[in-house]
Write a protein that holds these residues in place. Structure first.
Motif, PDB file in Angstrom:
ATOM      1  N   SER A  33       0.825  -1.220   0.000  1.00 30.13           N
ATOM      2  CA  SER A  33       0.000   0.000   0.000  1.00 30.13           C
ATOM      3  C   SER A  33       0.856   1.266   0.000  1.00 30.13           C
ATOM      4  O   SER A  33       0.563   2.230   0.702  1.00 30.13           O
ATOM      5  N   LEU A  34       1.938   1.243  -0.780  1.00 29.36           N
ATOM      6  CA  LEU A  34       2.797   2.410  -0.949  1.00 29.36           C
ATOM      7  C   LEU A  34       2.528   2.970  -2.338  1.00 29.36           C
ATOM      8  O   LEU A  34       2.683   2.259  -3.334  1.00 29.36           O
ATOM      9  N   PHE A  35       2.139   4.243  -2.409  1.00 25.50           N
ATOM     10  CA  PHE A  35       1.738   4.787  -3.697  1.00 25.50           C
ATOM     11  C   PHE A  35       2.637   5.918  -4.193  1.00 25.50           C
ATOM     12  O   PHE A  35       2.618   6.244  -5.363  1.00 25.50           O
ATOM     13  N   PHE A  36       3.409   6.534  -3.318  1.00 27.33           N
ATOM     14  CA  PHE A  36       4.325   7.608  -3.716  1.00 27.33           C
ATOM     15  C   PHE A  36       5.738   7.056  -3.642  1.00 27.33           C
ATOM     16  O   PHE A  36       6.326   6.954  -2.566  1.00 27.33           O
ATOM     17  N   LEU A  37       6.268   6.678  -4.794  1.00 28.66           N
ATOM     18  CA  LEU A  37       7.502   5.900  -4.827  1.00 28.66           C
ATOM     19  C   LEU A  37       8.707   6.680  -5.349  1.00 28.66           C
ATOM     20  O   LEU A  37       9.719   6.079  -5.692  1.00 28.66           O
ATOM     21  N   GLY A  38       8.608   8.002  -5.407  1.00 30.92           N
ATOM     22  CA  GLY A  38       9.746   8.799  -5.876  1.00 30.92           C
ATOM     23  C   GLY A  38      10.959   8.624  -4.990  1.00 30.92           C
ATOM     24  O   GLY A  38      12.088   8.488  -5.469  1.00 30.92           O
ATOM     25  N   GLN A  39      10.758   8.614  -3.690  1.00 35.55           N
ATOM     26  CA  GLN A  39      11.859   8.436  -2.742  1.00 35.55           C
ATOM     27  C   GLN A  39      12.461   7.033  -2.877  1.00 35.55           C
ATOM     28  O   GLN A  39      13.664   6.848  -2.723  1.00 35.55           O
ATOM     29  N   ALA A  40      11.635   6.044  -3.180  1.00 34.68           N
ATOM     30  CA  ALA A  40      12.132   4.681  -3.376  1.00 34.68           C
ATOM     31  C   ALA A  40      13.006   4.604  -4.625  1.00 34.68           C
ATOM     32  O   ALA A  40      14.032   3.916  -4.628  1.00 34.68           O
ATOM     33  N   LEU A  41      12.625   5.325  -5.673  1.00 31.89           N
ATOM     34  CA  LEU A  41      13.435   5.334  -6.893  1.00 31.89           C
ATOM     35  C   LEU A  41      14.801   5.968  -6.624  1.00 31.89           C
ATOM     36  O   LEU A  41      15.826   5.464  -7.074  1.00 31.89           O
ATOM     37  N   VAL A  42      14.807   7.046  -5.861  1.00 30.42           N
ATOM     38  CA  VAL A  42      16.080   7.688  -5.494  1.00 30.42           C
ATOM     39  C   VAL A  42      16.922   6.728  -4.650  1.00 30.42           C
ATOM     40  O   VAL A  42      18.129   6.597  -4.867  1.00 30.42           O
ATOM     41  N   ALA A  43      16.289   6.037  -3.705  1.00 28.18           N
ATOM     42  CA  ALA A  43      17.014   5.083  -2.866  1.00 28.18           C
ATOM     43  C   ALA A  43      17.604   3.957  -3.712  1.00 28.18           C
ATOM     44  O   ALA A  43      18.726   3.505  -3.456  1.00 28.18           O
ATOM     45  N   MET A  44      16.881   3.519  -4.737  1.00 27.29           N
ATOM     46  CA  MET A  44      17.400   2.485  -5.624  1.00 27.29           C
ATOM     47  C   MET A  44      18.633   2.977  -6.365  1.00 27.29           C
ATOM     48  O   MET A  44      19.653   2.280  -6.435  1.00 27.29           O
ATOM     49  N   LEU A  45      18.563   4.181  -6.913  1.00 32.06           N
ATOM     50  CA  LEU A  45      19.707   4.732  -7.647  1.00 32.06           C
ATOM     51  C   LEU A  45      20.911   4.916  -6.731  1.00 32.06           C
ATOM     52  O   LEU A  45      22.046   4.603  -7.110  1.00 32.06           O
ATOM     53  N   VAL A  46      20.677   5.426  -5.532  1.00 27.01           N
ATOM     54  CA  VAL A  46      21.765   5.610  -4.571  1.00 27.01           C
ATOM     55  C   VAL A  46      22.375   4.264  -4.201  1.00 27.01           C
ATOM     56  O   VAL A  46      23.600   4.132  -4.114  1.00 27.01           O
ATOM     57  N   TYR A  47      21.545   3.251  -4.008  1.00 26.41           N
ATOM     58  CA  TYR A  47      22.049   1.920  -3.655  1.00 26.41           C
ATOM     59  C   TYR A  47      22.931   1.353  -4.766  1.00 26.41           C
ATOM     60  O   TYR A  47      24.029   0.867  -4.503  1.00 26.41           O
ATOM     61  N   VAL A  48      22.453   1.417  -6.002  1.00 27.67           N
ATOM     62  CA  VAL A  48      23.233   0.864  -7.118  1.00 27.67           C
ATOM     63  C   VAL A  48      24.549   1.621  -7.258  1.00 27.67           C
ATOM     64  O   VAL A  48      25.612   1.016  -7.418  1.00 27.67           O
ATOM     65  N   TRP A  49      24.500   2.969  -7.182  1.00 30.35           N
ATOM     66  CA  TRP A  49      25.736   3.743  -7.275  1.00 30.35           C
ATOM     67  C   TRP A  49      26.690   3.381  -6.138  1.00 30.35           C
ATOM     68  O   TRP A  49      27.885   3.195  -6.362  1.00 30.35           O
ATOM     69  N   SER A  50      26.163   3.276  -4.931  1.00 30.08           N
ATOM     70  CA  SER A  50      27.033   3.022  -3.777  1.00 30.08           C
ATOM     71  C   SER A  50      27.691   1.649  -3.862  1.00 30.08           C
ATOM     72  O   SER A  50      28.839   1.494  -3.454  1.00 30.08           O
ATOM     73  N   ARG A  51      26.989   0.675  -4.390  1.00 30.03           N
ATOM     74  CA  ARG A  51      27.589  -0.661  -4.525  1.00 30.03           C
ATOM     75  C   ARG A  51      28.633  -0.698  -5.643  1.00 30.03           C
ATOM     76  O   ARG A  51      29.585  -1.462  -5.571  1.00 30.03           O
ATOM     77  N   ARG A  52      28.444   0.125  -6.662  1.00 29.24           N
ATOM     78  CA  ARG A  52      29.412   0.156  -7.759  1.00 29.24           C
ATOM     79  C   ARG A  52      30.591   1.089  -7.478  1.00 29.24           C
ATOM     80  O   ARG A  52      31.549   1.096  -8.233  1.00 29.24           O
ATOM     81  N   SER A  53      30.512   1.858  -6.414  1.00 28.61           N
ATOM     82  CA  SER A  53      31.583   2.796  -6.041  1.00 28.61           C
ATOM     83  C   SER A  53      31.968   2.580  -4.578  1.00 28.61           C
ATOM     84  O   SER A  53      31.875   3.501  -3.764  1.00 28.61           O
ATOM     85  N   PRO A  54      32.431   1.394  -4.219  1.00 24.96           N
ATOM     86  CA  PRO A  54      32.642   1.082  -2.804  1.00 24.96           C
ATOM     87  C   PRO A  54      33.785   1.859  -2.145  1.00 24.96           C
ATOM     88  O   PRO A  54      33.798   2.002  -0.930  1.00 24.96           O
ATOM     89  N   GLN A  55      34.727   2.364  -2.921  1.00 25.18           N
ATOM     90  CA  GLN A  55      35.877   3.059  -2.333  1.00 25.18           C
ATOM     91  C   GLN A  55      35.654   4.556  -2.158  1.00 25.18           C
ATOM     92  O   GLN A  55      36.481   5.233  -1.560  1.00 25.18           O
ATOM     93  N   VAL A  56      34.562   5.084  -2.671  1.00 29.10           N
ATOM     94  CA  VAL A  56      34.290   6.522  -2.582  1.00 29.10           C
ATOM     95  C   VAL A  56      33.937   6.881  -1.148  1.00 29.10           C
ATOM     96  O   VAL A  56      33.136   6.206  -0.507  1.00 29.10           O
ATOM     97  N   ARG A  57      34.543   7.954  -0.650  1.00 37.95           N
ATOM     98  CA  ARG A  57      34.235   8.449   0.691  1.00 37.95           C
ATOM     99  C   ARG A  57      33.150   9.509   0.575  1.00 37.95           C
ATOM    100  O   ARG A  57      33.216  10.387  -0.270  1.00 37.95           O
ATOM    101  N   VAL A  58      32.136   9.414   1.423  1.00 28.20           N
ATOM    102  CA  VAL A  58      30.988  10.313   1.382  1.00 28.20           C
ATOM    103  C   VAL A  58      30.968  11.132   2.671  1.00 28.20           C
ATOM    104  O   VAL A  58      31.134  10.582   3.765  1.00 28.20           O
TER     105      VAL A  58
END
Length: 148
Positions: A33-58
């Protein structure tokens, strides 16, 4: 950084990642019952980037410095501190993990193969055509001094 790094020259693959994530999030969002998924899409993109860039310091708001793979979890914790539901963040992280696993982990395992293949119509529509290695340009198209 995800678009400029992992997906440079692969626009169709980038769009396919959005389609895969959007469809999967929509289906799972209906179940929860989640209907506003913009934040979930951002979280997905951040997750994929973070896994592909493990040595980057944030640097997180100038307070914390950590490796990129912890960024989605830090953003989820910050969302929790603000009093928001973390279900949307968890959905994005879960879908990002599914994409990352199917695209980057499973194909590199013994007996593994790529299960997410970008449809050819997207590649034809969005990616630049490959140059023919046997193409010989006309003399007027070749670089060099002008001949008059």
């Amino acid at each position: 950084m995800l678009e400029e790094g992992s997906f440079r020259g692969r626009t169709a693959d980038f769009v396919f990642m959005f389609l895969f994530g959007g469809i999967l999030m929509t289906l799972l969002g209906f179940l929860g019952s989640l209907f506003f998924l913009g934040q979930a899409l951002v979280a997905m993109l951040v997750y994929v980037w973070s896994r592909r860039s493990p040595q980057v310091r944030v640097n997180f708001f100038g307070l914390l410095t950590f490796q990129a793979p912890f960024l989605p979890w830090a953003l989820m914790g910050f969302s929790l501190l603000l009093g928001n539901s973390i279900l949307v963040d968890l959905l994005g992280i879960a879908v990002g993990h599914i994409y990352y696993f199917l695209e980057d982990v499973f194909p590199n395992q013994p007996g593994g193969k790529r299960l997410l293949l970008t449809p050819s119509f997207l590649k034809l529509l969005l990616d630049a055509p490959e140059e023919d290695p046997n193409y010989l340009p006309l003399p007027e198209e070749q670089p060099g001094p002008l001949q008059q």
